[in-house]
Design a protein around this motif. Sequence first.
Motif, PDB file in Angstrom:
ATOM      1  N   VAL A 144      -9.615  -7.778   3.863  1.00 22.34           N
ATOM      2  CA  VAL A 144      -8.211  -7.876   4.288  1.00 22.34           C
ATOM      3  C   VAL A 144      -8.186  -7.755   5.808  1.00 22.34           C
ATOM      4  N   HIS A 145      -7.488  -8.668   6.436  1.00 21.43           N
ATOM      5  CA  HIS A 145      -7.354  -8.611   7.890  1.00 21.43           C
ATOM      6  C   HIS A 145      -5.867  -8.639   8.261  1.00 21.43           C
ATOM      7  N   ILE A 146      -5.517  -7.820   9.228  1.00 25.46           N
ATOM      8  CA  ILE A 146      -4.127  -7.742   9.688  1.00 25.46           C
ATOM      9  C   ILE A 146      -4.073  -8.096  11.172  1.00 25.46           C
ATOM     10  N   MET A 147      -3.135  -8.967  11.540  1.00 26.54           N
ATOM     11  CA  MET A 147      -2.864  -9.254  12.945  1.00 26.54           C
ATOM     12  C   MET A 147      -1.418  -8.889  13.241  1.00 26.54           C
ATOM     13  N   VAL A 148      -1.205  -8.261  14.382  1.00 26.63           N
ATOM     14  CA  VAL A 148       0.100  -7.687  14.711  1.00 26.63           C
ATOM     15  C   VAL A 148       0.550  -8.143  16.097  1.00 26.63           C
ATOM     16  N   MET A 149       1.865  -8.352  16.254  1.00 28.77           N
ATOM     17  CA  MET A 149       2.447  -8.570  17.569  1.00 28.77           C
ATOM     18  C   MET A 149       3.850  -7.946  17.598  1.00 28.77           C
ATOM     19  N   GLU A 172      -7.368   1.327   9.576  1.00 29.47           N
ATOM     20  CA  GLU A 172      -7.212   2.222   8.420  1.00 29.47           C
ATOM     21  C   GLU A 172      -6.345   1.575   7.343  1.00 29.47           C
ATOM     22  N   PHE A 173      -5.283   0.878   7.779  1.00 29.70           N
ATOM     23  CA  PHE A 173      -4.395   0.191   6.832  1.00 29.70           C
ATOM     24  C   PHE A 173      -5.140  -0.927   6.106  1.00 29.70           C
ATOM     25  N   GLU A 174      -5.993  -1.653   6.835  1.00 29.75           N
ATOM     26  CA  GLU A 174      -6.791  -2.702   6.201  1.00 29.75           C
ATOM     27  C   GLU A 174      -7.662  -2.116   5.089  1.00 29.75           C
ATOM     28  N   SER A 175      -8.337  -1.022   5.395  1.00 33.96           N
ATOM     29  CA  SER A 175      -9.213  -0.393   4.396  1.00 33.96           C
ATOM     30  C   SER A 175      -8.413   0.112   3.201  1.00 33.96           C
ATOM     31  N   GLU A 176      -7.234   0.650   3.486  1.00 29.68           N
ATOM     32  CA  GLU A 176      -6.374   1.143   2.405  1.00 29.68           C
ATOM     33  C   GLU A 176      -5.959  -0.006   1.482  1.00 29.68           C
ATOM     34  N   LEU A 177      -5.614  -1.140   2.074  1.00 25.21           N
ATOM     35  CA  LEU A 177      -5.185  -2.287   1.270  1.00 25.21           C
ATOM     36  C   LEU A 177      -6.336  -2.872   0.455  1.00 25.21           C
ATOM     37  N   ILE A 204       0.569  -6.146  -2.370  1.00 23.19           N
ATOM     38  CA  ILE A 204       0.089  -5.994  -3.752  1.00 23.19           C
ATOM     39  C   ILE A 204       0.862  -6.916  -4.694  1.00 23.19           C
ATOM     40  N   GLU A 205       2.155  -7.050  -4.442  1.00 21.96           N
ATOM     41  CA  GLU A 205       2.982  -7.965  -5.256  1.00 21.96           C
ATOM     42  C   GLU A 205       2.445  -9.390  -5.192  1.00 21.96           C
ATOM     43  N   MET A 206       2.102  -9.839  -3.981  1.00 23.75           N
ATOM     44  CA  MET A 206       1.609 -11.210  -3.836  1.00 23.75           C
ATOM     45  C   MET A 206       0.236 -11.399  -4.481  1.00 23.75           C
ATOM     46  N   VAL A 207      -0.616 -10.396  -4.373  1.00 21.00           N
ATOM     47  CA  VAL A 207      -1.945 -10.493  -5.003  1.00 21.00           C
ATOM     48  C   VAL A 207      -1.799 -10.582  -6.522  1.00 21.00           C
ATOM     49  N   LYS A 208      -0.937  -9.723  -7.091  1.00 20.73           N
ATOM     50  CA  LYS A 208      -0.733  -9.744  -8.544  1.00 20.73           C
ATOM     51  C   LYS A 208      -0.071 -11.048  -8.985  1.00 20.73           C
ATOM     52  N   LYS A 209       0.826 -11.563  -8.154  1.00 21.69           N
ATOM     53  CA  LYS A 209       1.505 -12.828  -8.478  1.00 21.69           C
ATOM     54  C   LYS A 209       0.496 -13.974  -8.554  1.00 21.69           C
ATOM     55  N   GLY A 210      -0.469 -13.965  -7.636  1.00 16.90           N
ATOM     56  CA  GLY A 210      -1.492 -15.006  -7.651  1.00 16.90           C
ATOM     57  C   GLY A 210      -2.463 -14.827  -8.802  1.00 16.90           C
TER      58      GLY A 210
END
Length: 279
Positions: free
Chosen positions: A249-254, A221-226, A171-177
């Motif tokens: 919003v898409h999330i990739m994890v490793m 679920e996290f993607e939808s929340e974001l 959210i910080e990065m979105v608001k910053k942009g």
Amino acid sequence: MRELHVGEIIAAMEVLFIDANVDLSEEMMTAFNRAIEHETSSAGKEVLRELIRNAEIAKEERIPVCQDTGLAVTFLEIGQDVHMYGGLLEDAVNEGVRRAYDKGYLRKSCCDPFVRRNTGDNTPAIIHTRIVPGENVKITVFPKGGGSENYGEVRMMTPSQGRGGIKSFVIEMVKKGGPNSCPPIIVGIGIGGNLETAALLSKEALMVRLGVRSKDPSIAEFESELIAEINKTHIGPGGYGGFVTTLDVHIMVMPCHIASLPVAVNIQCHAHRMKQMIL
């Protein structure tokens, strides 16, 4: 073992980079139309209609959909049963980019980082390769503009910051942009790996089809929340306020080191240009 002359790589790069810059995908046009249905602001709706009209004109007249035709980002999935001949792969990619930006009258955006002298042909390209099974070469080109890219960041978080810390960071990065990242935006998030792989994951996350959720239910679920949280910022289309700040919003994890929680956020503007070809 299949033989592939690098001339085919050059030709593919030339076609793909020109097409990517002048022909916004049907996927994006559908996303704009869907966004109009959900947008509550009259100014926001008008911005979305203008984005659609702009893309239609670009396609009809074969001119760039945005003046920022981006750095030439490329992803190549190379079958391990392919032998390339006739030159070096990296040289072929750069030659294709060089021809595309010249023939397509695309703005060359690549320069020396210190003296700011333009390289003159938009090379060197950003080249990512992966060896995969088979005898094909899948090429993805992704002209990435500077406006939205400037609001990307990698942060080495502590494991205790967890999901809440990641959410605050995004959210910080979105608001910053804000309006400078040309909303409605798409947000790619890479979580895990290390410093460099988190950044690469966030870029790859931008290439997931809009509306497709992670196969992991908790990540989906996290993607939808974001998405919901980002739209609550009410930055809106064009930054004029409204509901639709993000299209997806898409999330990739490793997996990552037990002491680390690397997280990268990569923001993409509404000129989301990507083309693929399989040789």
